[in-house]
Design an enzyme around this catalytic site. Structure first.
Site, PDB file in Angstrom:
ATOM      1  CB  CYS A  28      -0.980  -0.020   1.177  1.00 41.33           C
ATOM      2  SG  CYS A  28      -0.188   0.041   2.805  1.00 41.33           S
TER       3      CYS A  28
ATOM      4  CG  ASN B 289       4.473  -1.710   5.064  1.00 42.51           C
ATOM      5  OD1 ASN B 289       5.610  -2.035   5.360  1.00 42.51           O
ATOM      6  ND2 ASN B 289       3.481  -2.585   5.114  1.00 42.51           N
TER       7      ASN B 289
ATOM      8  CB  CYS C 212      -3.460   1.853   7.226  1.00 39.14           C
ATOM      9  SG  CYS C 212      -3.125   3.368   8.153  1.00 39.14           S
ATOM     10  NE  ARG C 213      -4.475   1.586   1.954  1.00 40.97           N
ATOM     11  CZ  ARG C 213      -4.292   2.254   0.832  1.00 40.97           C
ATOM     12  NH1 ARG C 213      -5.162   2.120  -0.155  1.00 40.97           N
ATOM     13  NH2 ARG C 213      -3.246   3.034   0.680  1.00 40.97           N
ATOM     14  CB  SER C 214       0.302  -3.477   2.906  1.00 42.25           C
ATOM     15  OG  SER C 214       1.187  -2.534   3.443  1.00 42.25           O
TER      16      SER C 214
ATOM     17  CG  ASP D  22      -5.317   5.963   2.449  1.00 39.25           C
ATOM     18  OD1 ASP D  22      -5.282   5.641   3.655  1.00 39.25           O
ATOM     19  OD2 ASP D  22      -4.505   6.737   1.913  1.00 39.25           O
TER      20      ASP D  22
HETATM   21  P1  4NP Z   1      -1.685   2.879   4.101  1.00 39.20           P
HETATM   22  O1  4NP Z   1      -2.316   4.244   4.654  1.00 39.20           O
HETATM   23  O2  4NP Z   1      -1.200   3.185   2.692  1.00 39.20           O
HETATM   24  O3  4NP Z   1      -2.836   1.936   4.114  1.00 39.20           O
HETATM   25  O4  4NP Z   1      -0.565   2.502   5.042  1.00 39.20           O
HETATM   26  C1  4NP Z   1      -1.656   5.464   4.675  1.00 39.20           C
HETATM   27  C2  4NP Z   1      -0.719   5.716   5.633  1.00 39.20           C
HETATM   28  C3  4NP Z   1      -0.095   6.952   5.687  1.00 39.20           C
HETATM   29  C4  4NP Z   1      -0.412   7.932   4.766  1.00 39.20           C
HETATM   30  C5  4NP Z   1      -1.359   7.666   3.781  1.00 39.20           C
HETATM   31  C6  4NP Z   1      -1.974   6.433   3.740  1.00 39.20           C
HETATM   32  N1  4NP Z   1       0.216   9.212   4.844  1.00 39.20           N
HETATM   33  O5  4NP Z   1      -0.120  10.078   4.018  1.00 39.20           O
HETATM   34  O6  4NP Z   1       1.069   9.437   5.714  1.00 39.20           O
END
Ligand code: 4NP
Length: 160
Positions: free
Chosen positions: A9, A12, A14-16, A126
């Site tokens: 994702c 790395n 939240c989702r992955s 997201d």
């Molecule tokens: P992820 O979520 O891609 O599922 O880990 C996010 C984590 C951090 C950010 C965006 C999405 N960020 O903008 O910091």
């Protein structure tokens, strides 16, 4: 032969990591821990070395998954030499991965939710700027696709 799965994702955190924790548990429950290796990575560098987001840790823990051992890392070209299935959470992650995919990559690069039974969502939204429901939705979608992915791996790579 071992099957190696990488979830990807943006951050790395939240989702992955959620997909990583859920799928790893499914693999262990199926007695396939020595046959299937699971990992996760980010397309972006901004959270490298961080633990998963506390909201992801909390939501996952309430369904019995421990995300706390994980630390974020950034995907590299070398991951295409290691992993058989590279499964991004959304189309932006997918296009970022296609941009670094070596020409000779013989594995599978495609959206994780292609393995899902439901057809309302094709990408994992997201949740980073979302409320707690966003994190529950991630878990719902990931649990569903994890079941389909495990079936696919057993049918195509383990059962002969
Ligand atoms: P992820 O979520 O891609 O599922 O880990 C996010 C984590 C951090 C950010 C965006 C999405 N960020 O903008 O910091």
């Amino acid at each position: 032969m071992q099957t190696r799965v990488l979830f990807v994702c943006l951050g790395n955190i939240c989702r992955s990591p959620t997909a990583h924790g859920v799928f790893e548990k499914r693999v262990q429950e199926a007695g396939l821990a020595d046959k299937v290796l699971v990992d996760s990575a980010a397309t972006a560098a901004f959270h490298v070395g961080s633990s998963p987001d506390p909201r992801s840790i909390r939501a996952a823990a309430s369904r019995g998954y421990d995300l706390t051992p994980q630390r974020a890392r950034q995907v590299t070209k070398d991951d295409f030499q290691v992993f058989d299935l590279i499964l991004p959470m959304d189309r932006i992650n997918l296009s970022n991965l296609r941009a670094i995919q070596p020409k000779d990559f013989a594995g599978h690069l495609g959206l994780f939710l292609d393995f899902s039974k439901q057809n309302q969502y094709t990408q994992v939204p997201d949740p980073y700027n979302d409320s707690a429901e966003g994190f529950e939705l991630v878990l719902d979608l990931v649990e569903d696709a994890a079941a389909g992915l495990l079936r696919h791996i057993v049918d195509t790579r383990i059962k002969v």
